[in-house]
Write an enzyme that holds these catalytic residues in place. Structure first.
Site, PDB file in Angstrom:
ATOM      1  N   HIS A   1       9.768  -3.352   7.455  1.00  0.00           N
ATOM      2  CA  HIS A   1       9.145  -4.017   6.297  1.00  0.00           C
ATOM      3  C   HIS A   1      10.201  -4.727   5.451  1.00  0.00           C
ATOM      4  O   HIS A   1      10.054  -5.908   5.105  1.00  0.00           O
ATOM      5  CB  HIS A   1       8.410  -2.948   5.481  1.00  0.00           C
ATOM      6  CG  HIS A   1       7.830  -3.406   4.186  1.00  0.00           C
ATOM      7  ND1 HIS A   1       6.473  -3.430   3.944  1.00  0.00           N
ATOM      8  CD2 HIS A   1       8.408  -3.826   3.028  1.00  0.00           C
ATOM      9  CE1 HIS A   1       6.250  -3.863   2.719  1.00  0.00           C
ATOM     10  NE2 HIS A   1       7.404  -4.103   2.132  1.00  0.00           N
ATOM     11  N   GLU A   2      11.270  -3.999   5.116  1.00  0.00           N
ATOM     12  CA  GLU A   2      12.288  -4.592   4.241  1.00  0.00           C
ATOM     13  C   GLU A   2      13.023  -5.727   4.936  1.00  0.00           C
ATOM     14  O   GLU A   2      13.390  -6.720   4.291  1.00  0.00           O
ATOM     15  CB  GLU A   2      13.269  -3.516   3.774  1.00  0.00           C
ATOM     16  CG  GLU A   2      12.634  -2.370   2.994  1.00  0.00           C
ATOM     17  CD  GLU A   2      11.816  -2.830   1.797  1.00  0.00           C
ATOM     18  OE1 GLU A   2      12.184  -3.827   1.169  1.00  0.00           O
ATOM     19  OE2 GLU A   2      10.796  -2.176   1.504  1.00  0.00           O
TER      20      GLU A   2
ATOM     21  N   GLY B   1      10.191   3.171  -2.877  1.00  0.00           N
ATOM     22  CA  GLY B   1      10.480   3.532  -1.498  1.00  0.00           C
ATOM     23  C   GLY B   1      11.720   2.811  -1.001  1.00  0.00           C
ATOM     24  O   GLY B   1      12.611   3.407  -0.401  1.00  0.00           O
ATOM     25  N   ALA B   2      11.782   1.504  -1.269  1.00  0.00           N
ATOM     26  CA  ALA B   2      12.918   0.684  -0.851  1.00  0.00           C
ATOM     27  C   ALA B   2      12.838  -0.631  -1.612  1.00  0.00           C
ATOM     28  O   ALA B   2      11.828  -0.960  -2.221  1.00  0.00           O
ATOM     29  CB  ALA B   2      12.895   0.436   0.652  1.00  0.00           C
ATOM     30  N   MET B   3      13.935  -1.396  -1.570  1.00  0.00           N
ATOM     31  CA  MET B   3      13.990  -2.689  -2.248  1.00  0.00           C
ATOM     32  C   MET B   3      14.730  -3.678  -1.374  1.00  0.00           C
ATOM     33  O   MET B   3      15.830  -3.401  -0.883  1.00  0.00           O
ATOM     34  CB  MET B   3      14.689  -2.543  -3.604  1.00  0.00           C
ATOM     35  CG  MET B   3      14.825  -3.854  -4.377  1.00  0.00           C
ATOM     36  SD  MET B   3      13.208  -4.553  -4.809  1.00  0.00           S
ATOM     37  CE  MET B   3      13.687  -6.245  -5.170  1.00  0.00           C
ATOM     38  N   GLU B   4      14.141  -4.880  -1.239  1.00  0.00           N
ATOM     39  CA  GLU B   4      14.579  -5.872  -0.267  1.00  0.00           C
ATOM     40  C   GLU B   4      15.721  -6.744  -0.746  1.00  0.00           C
ATOM     41  O   GLU B   4      15.750  -7.951  -0.447  1.00  0.00           O
ATOM     42  CB  GLU B   4      13.387  -6.766   0.110  1.00  0.00           C
ATOM     43  CG  GLU B   4      12.843  -7.648  -1.006  1.00  0.00           C
ATOM     44  CD  GLU B   4      11.723  -7.034  -1.817  1.00  0.00           C
ATOM     45  OE1 GLU B   4      10.982  -7.804  -2.479  1.00  0.00           O
ATOM     46  OE2 GLU B   4      11.583  -5.806  -1.806  1.00  0.00           O
ATOM     47  N   ASN B   5      16.702  -6.214  -1.437  1.00  0.00           N
ATOM     48  CA  ASN B   5      17.825  -7.043  -1.870  1.00  0.00           C
ATOM     49  C   ASN B   5      18.448  -7.741  -0.665  1.00  0.00           C
ATOM     50  O   ASN B   5      18.735  -7.093   0.344  1.00  0.00           O
ATOM     51  CB  ASN B   5      18.899  -6.170  -2.538  1.00  0.00           C
ATOM     52  CG  ASN B   5      18.317  -5.239  -3.572  1.00  0.00           C
ATOM     53  OD1 ASN B   5      17.684  -5.658  -4.524  1.00  0.00           O
ATOM     54  ND2 ASN B   5      18.537  -3.943  -3.384  1.00  0.00           N
TER      55      ASN B   5
ATOM     56  N   GLU C   1       4.591  -8.814  -0.284  1.00  0.00           N
ATOM     57  CA  GLU C   1       4.315  -7.460   0.187  1.00  0.00           C
ATOM     58  C   GLU C   1       3.337  -7.424   1.352  1.00  0.00           C
ATOM     59  O   GLU C   1       3.514  -6.647   2.297  1.00  0.00           O
ATOM     60  CB  GLU C   1       3.824  -6.591  -0.976  1.00  0.00           C
ATOM     61  CG  GLU C   1       4.835  -6.442  -2.097  1.00  0.00           C
ATOM     62  CD  GLU C   1       6.194  -5.934  -1.631  1.00  0.00           C
ATOM     63  OE1 GLU C   1       6.287  -5.323  -0.541  1.00  0.00           O
ATOM     64  OE2 GLU C   1       7.180  -6.152  -2.358  1.00  0.00           O
TER      65      GLU C   1
END
Length: 589
Positions: A290-291, A256-260, A313
């Site tokens: 969220h991210e 869905g997404a990635m928190e880089n 998470e």
């Protein structure tokens, strides 16, 4: 490919102190591979043997302190570094790396609409080895100094502000101390919308063919981003820890997404091409919130090993929903969580494959990957919501801020997190954590009403082992509209296990345990309440209350206590009157 075991990671962390990565990527060498040169500066605390991970298409050369190593010794993605002496070292690895078409490592995509090509990294867990050589475990944080050569018409995005030096060369600002899996690069002829907020550059990016759709939603996306950013700064004493905030909507993303840090990547399905419901916009907004929460919990303070992935998470899930509710127009997000996300957690927790929110033994990276499920996200977030209810938000946030201060740009464990919370309360947070985070399964609460006339009492039977602080809603029929609707008489706060029966006065039409959905449990109804639910469910005034009731009916069907036909009859009777789209979609699903 070798998986990294917990024991190997512990041994390597004791031996090594990693200082800095200098990484040069050349994205101009063809459609199949790119060149990667990595220089790692590190220190060994004692004499010993270790290894570095890299998974190249071709390993051109390796030198350690200027002396060549045999590339042929590469085995299963590991290059042995035997006979290290105590002191400082420099490792240089030059390799050709293969582009991915399946989302791991450096993914390459050519847009069929206009023929433009884009690449981006997804390095989570152990895929950094597909892009550059690394001591690939979360507790060996380092500074990353990244430069990229790209085609002349491309823009390069990284974790920090990247400067274009000319002739396709880009130099990123060095990162603070971050984990290997959080390094990010995204390159291509991006369409970009930029702004500035709180003195920082903010950006939205997508492929050019989606430009009109991104532009149409840019104001909404940036408004949500700014509102969440400001709200997190009201909650957290530690300021945003990076130098910019870019959000890239990338093609063919397999998550869905990635928190880089500083460069969050999202699947570009979130750039809507047609009309969508407000619930879908709310979902996108929640992912943004969220991210962003991960910038603190995950990026600033990172898990030491993958057994604590829930800390990343669950925290981001809880903070995402809570902050969206507080800071944006999406004020009913907990309804969506209750009817959609929690059912994901309940289902996962009742399968043979269930596991604790915080498992004690995750032996290797392959095992860790199995824990990315409804337990680590939804159940964990539900546990944190119950913790805030039990502890109080003031003490909870004080503990969070202590945690950030103690472990900024470092790594922490569950024990560290609980110790930080315990510093701000007299409650036994350690016992709470053992009961909630080290156990599996779902508790069940069942009410019994005793007494007569206006002198009724409530007793709650508790099947399970966890303590709960719940709200109990007492609802009466609204006689002004012939009893079609229900009105809230009052809410009681009840601690379970109970010390004594709770006085409730006269018998309500509906007695609802866990009103407000503040804990993670199944609930049942007393006979009078069940009759009211079947006839008046849609007459409850609050959508979150209705979500709790729908979940209870669903759980009863799953447990064989309610006939499916009765559930379907409730849906037929009450969904046509439902005004909350998230609730309608969740029940229909």
């Amino acid at each position: 490919m070798s998986v990294l075991t917990r024991d190997e990671a512990l041994s390597r962390a004791k031996l090594l102190d990693v200082h800095r990565y200098t990484i040069e990527l050349d994205l101009t060498t063809g459609d199949e591979t790119f060149e990667s040169v990595t220089v790692i500066r590190f220190a060994a605390r004692a004499n010993g043997d270790t290894f570095v991970e890299v998974r190249p298409d071709t390993l051109h050369s390796v030198t350690l302190d200027g002396e060549p190593l045999d590339p042929g010794t590469l085995d299963g993605g590991r290059l042995a570094l035997d006979g290290l002496t105590a002191g400082d070292h420099e490792l240089r690895v030059h390799a050709a790396m293969r582009y991915s078409r399946t989302g791991e490592g450096m993914h390459r995509f050519t847009d069929p609409t206009d023929g433009e090509t884009y690449v981006y990294t997804q390095l989570f867990m152990n895929d950094v080895q597909r892009v550059f050589a690394a001591f690939d475990q979360p507790d060996l944080k380092a500074v990353f100094d990244v430069s990229v050569k790209a085609p002349d018409n491309w823009t390069v995005l990284t974790n920090g502000i990247a400067e274009h030096l000319g002739e396709g060369r880009w130099q990123a600002a060095p990162t603070p101390l971050v984990s290997t899996y959080l390094v990010a690069v995204a390159a291509g002829p991006w369409h970009t919308v930029r702004t500035e907020h709180a003195g920082l550059p903010f950006g939205l990016h997508c492929r050019r063919s989606l430009a009109p759709h991104l532009d149409a939603d840019a104001d909404e996306l940036l408004d949500i981003t700014r509102a969440c950013y400001d709200r997190y700064h009201e909650k957290f004493e530690e300021p945003y820890p990076f130098d910019s905030y870019d959000q890239a909507f990338v093609p063919e993303f397999n998550a869905g997404a990635m928190e880089n840090p500083g460069l969050v990547t999202f699947r570009d399905d979130f750039v809507y091409r047609s009309a969508v419901t407000d619930t879908e916009r709310q979902t996108r907004a929640m992912v943004i919130a969220h991210e962003m929460a991960h910038m603190w919990f995950g990026d600033l303070v990172t898990l030491q090993w993958w057994d604590d992935i829930w800390l990343n998470e669950s925290f981001a899930e809880y903070m995402g929903y809570q902050t969206l509710t507080e800071a944006t127009r999406f004020t009913d997000t907990w309804t969506d969580f209750g009817v959609v996300r929690k059912s994901w957690g309940y289902d996962a927790d009742q399968r043979p494959s269930t596991h604790p929110v915080a498992p004690e033994n995750v032996d290797d990276t392959a095992s860790a990957l199995l824990n990315f499920d409804g337990i680590s996200y939804a159940k964990g977030a539900s546990a944190l919501r119950q913790l805030v209810t039990w502890l109080g938000e003031k003490d909870f946030l004080a503990g969070i801020n202590t945690h950030f201060a103690r472990h900024r740009f470092a790594n922490a464990t569950l024990a560290d997190f609980i110790d930080s919370l315990a510093a701000h309360t007299d409650r036994d947070v350690h016992a709470w954590a053992d009961a909630w985070l080290r156990t599996t399964g779902v508790d069940t609460l069942t009410p019994t009403v005793s007494g007569a006339n206006g002198d009724r009492t409530l007793t709650v039977a508790h099947h399970g082992s966890r303590p709960h602080r719940v709200a109990v809603g007492l609802y009466d029929l609204d006689l002004a509209d012939e009893g079609r609707h229900l009105t809230l008489r009052r809410r009681l706060e009840v601690d379970i296990p109970q010390s004594a029966p709770q006085p409730i006065g006269k018998l309500p039409a509906l007695l609802l345990l866990n009103d407000g959905d503040l804990t993670y449990t199944k609930i049942r109804f007393d006979p009078e309440s069940f009759t009211t639910v079947r006839s008046n469910l849609s007459g409850l005034p609050d959508p979150l209350t209705r979500a709790v009731v729908w979940n209870a009916l669903r759980d009863a069907v799953r447990d064989g206590e309610l006939a499916p036909a009765a559930y379907l009859e409730a849906a037929r009777a009450h969904l046509p009157q439902e005004t909350d789209l998230a609730l309608t979609q969740g029940v229909l699903a």
